[in-house]
Design an enzyme around this catalytic site. Structure first.
Site, PDB file in Angstrom:
ATOM      1  N   TYR A  88      30.756  99.341  47.084  1.00  7.34           N
ATOM      2  CA  TYR A  88      30.005  98.377  47.905  1.00  7.34           C
ATOM      3  C   TYR A  88      28.620  98.086  47.315  1.00  7.34           C
ATOM      4  O   TYR A  88      28.126  96.961  47.461  1.00  7.34           O
ATOM      5  CB  TYR A  88      29.908  98.862  49.362  1.00  7.34           C
TER       6      TYR A  88
ATOM      7  N   ARG B 282      29.117  95.331  44.919  1.00  6.12           N
ATOM      8  CA  ARG B 282      29.368  94.051  45.585  1.00  6.12           C
ATOM      9  C   ARG B 282      28.089  93.516  46.220  1.00  6.12           C
ATOM     10  O   ARG B 282      27.828  92.315  46.214  1.00  6.12           O
ATOM     11  CB  ARG B 282      30.477  94.218  46.622  1.00  6.12           C
TER      12      ARG B 282
ATOM     13  N   GLN C 275      35.868  86.830  58.134  1.00  2.00           N
ATOM     14  CA  GLN C 275      36.316  88.164  57.706  1.00  2.00           C
ATOM     15  C   GLN C 275      35.475  88.618  56.522  1.00  2.00           C
ATOM     16  O   GLN C 275      35.614  89.750  56.067  1.00  2.00           O
ATOM     17  CB  GLN C 275      37.785  88.113  57.283  1.00  2.00           C
ATOM     18  N   ASN C 276      34.625  87.728  56.027  1.00  2.00           N
ATOM     19  CA  ASN C 276      33.861  88.038  54.816  1.00  2.00           C
ATOM     20  C   ASN C 276      32.633  88.866  55.144  1.00  2.00           C
ATOM     21  O   ASN C 276      32.002  88.687  56.184  1.00  2.00           O
ATOM     22  CB  ASN C 276      33.435  86.741  54.111  1.00  2.00           C
TER      23      ASN C 276
ATOM     24  N   HIS D 111      34.472  91.754  60.146  1.00  2.00           N
ATOM     25  CA  HIS D 111      34.683  92.916  59.269  1.00  2.00           C
ATOM     26  C   HIS D 111      33.363  93.501  58.767  1.00  2.00           C
ATOM     27  O   HIS D 111      33.355  94.222  57.773  1.00  2.00           O
ATOM     28  CB  HIS D 111      35.581  92.532  58.085  1.00  2.00           C
TER      29      HIS D 111
ATOM     30  N   GLY E  29      40.808  79.596  53.804  1.00  2.37           N
ATOM     31  CA  GLY E  29      40.737  80.576  52.728  1.00  2.37           C
ATOM     32  C   GLY E  29      41.097  81.995  53.113  1.00  2.37           C
ATOM     33  O   GLY E  29      40.447  82.940  52.687  1.00  2.37           O
ATOM     34  N   THR E  30      42.157  82.128  53.889  1.00  2.00           N
ATOM     35  CA  THR E  30      42.617  83.494  54.199  1.00  2.00           C
ATOM     36  C   THR E  30      44.128  83.578  54.041  1.00  2.00           C
ATOM     37  O   THR E  30      44.851  82.636  54.386  1.00  2.00           O
ATOM     38  CB  THR E  30      42.142  83.955  55.604  1.00  2.00           C
ATOM     39  N   SER E  31      44.599  84.720  53.510  1.00  3.18           N
ATOM     40  CA  SER E  31      46.021  84.854  53.186  1.00  3.18           C
ATOM     41  C   SER E  31      46.878  85.110  54.419  1.00  3.18           C
ATOM     42  O   SER E  31      48.101  85.051  54.342  1.00  3.18           O
ATOM     43  CB  SER E  31      46.214  86.005  52.189  1.00  3.18           C
TER      44      SER E  31
ATOM     45  N   ALA F 228      38.885  75.021  48.913  1.00  4.95           N
ATOM     46  CA  ALA F 228      38.045  74.920  50.113  1.00  4.95           C
ATOM     47  C   ALA F 228      36.841  74.010  49.872  1.00  4.95           C
ATOM     48  O   ALA F 228      36.436  73.264  50.772  1.00  4.95           O
ATOM     49  CB  ALA F 228      37.570  76.317  50.530  1.00  4.95           C
TER      50      ALA F 228
END
Ligand code: APR
Length: 229
Positions: free
Chosen positions: A53, A56, A88-89, A106, A172-174, A216
């Site tokens: 993390y 990131r 969710q980002n 998240h 943009g989410t699976s 997107a």
């Protein structure tokens, strides 16, 4: 104007240069989920998790919001309280584009959670050198992100927003991770029209009233312009 809930995932930040999770070269290609994104992984090897993390968090300084983030900020300027972005980002690109009505279900990279006192602090540096909590002084900070097996944040507010939405848009989410993957069905059951904007058909694409496939950075500004026309 309609009441709109937009769910965003890693795909909205891909054109800013943040890797997604499940695409080729995605984050889960190079890391085991159970090592870096579970409470058990953190207990076993906190340094491995901190390093993941910290890297990131540092990478956030190198990226900028893209036209998709900017278009959602513009939509908020026009719709005000009638727009809610649920992301969710854990990056801060929605906020940096100007969005203020954003729920990070998240968690957030720029926040640290103290396991000693339970409080959160804004965090822009590394956690791997085990710094003290600014509130209680104990050296038990963890990334303030929701790992697998933990309960996402703000679920009550998200549920309320889905119940009163006229339009639910997923960007943009699976569609691989619940509960977010189930929002489309819930919103539709509550009466919303549903739209998917994703590079490729997601796992749940057939559950949407309409799906559009492409980048997107192109699809979101087009859709916002269409809505505001
Ligand atoms: N534009 C639109 N969509 C894109 C783009 C783009 N430029 N690039 C990639 N995508 C799509 C991919 O096709 C994929 O369907 O974005 C989706 C990203 O999916 P994931 O990598 O699975 O990311 P996400 O859905 O956000 O993951 C959900 O899983 O690991 C957890 O906590 C993590 O929040 C994350 C959750």
């Amino acid at each position: 104007m309609p009441r709109v809930v937009v769910l965003t995932g890693a795909g909205i930040s891909a054109e800013s240069g943040i890797p997604t999770f499940r695409d080729a070269d995605g984050l889960w290609e190079g890391h085991r989920v159970e090592d870096v994104a579970t409470p058990e992984g953190f207990e076993r090897s906190p340094m491995v998790v901190h390093r993941f993390y910290d890297a990131r968090r540092a990478a956030l300084a190198e990226v900028e919001p893209n036209p998709a983030h900017h278009a959602l900020a513009e939509l908020e300027r026009r719709l005000g309280d009638d727009l809610l972005v649920v992301t969710q980002n854990i990056d801060d690109l929605h906020e940096r584009a100007g969005s203020t009505r954003v729920l990070h279900m998240h968690g957030e990279l720029l926040s640290a959670l103290c396991l000693g006192c339970g409080r959160r602090s804004r965090w822009t540096h590394d956690l791997g050198d085990l710094p003290p909590c600014p509130r209680c002084g104990s050296c038990e900070l963890r990334p303030d992100v929701v790992w697998f097996g933990e309960i996402p944040y703000q679920m009550d507010r998200i549920q309320d927003a889905l119940e009163s939405a006229d339009l639910f848009v997923s960007v943009g989410t699976s569609g691989a991770v619940y509960p977010a993957a189930g929002f489309v069905q819930y919103a539709a059951r509550c009466g919303a029209r549903t739209l998917e904007l994703n590079l490729v058909p997601s796992a749940g694409t057939s559950m949407f009233h309409e799906s559009r496939h492409g980048a997107a950075g192109v699809l979101v500004p087009e859709w916002v312009a269409e809505l505001l026309r």
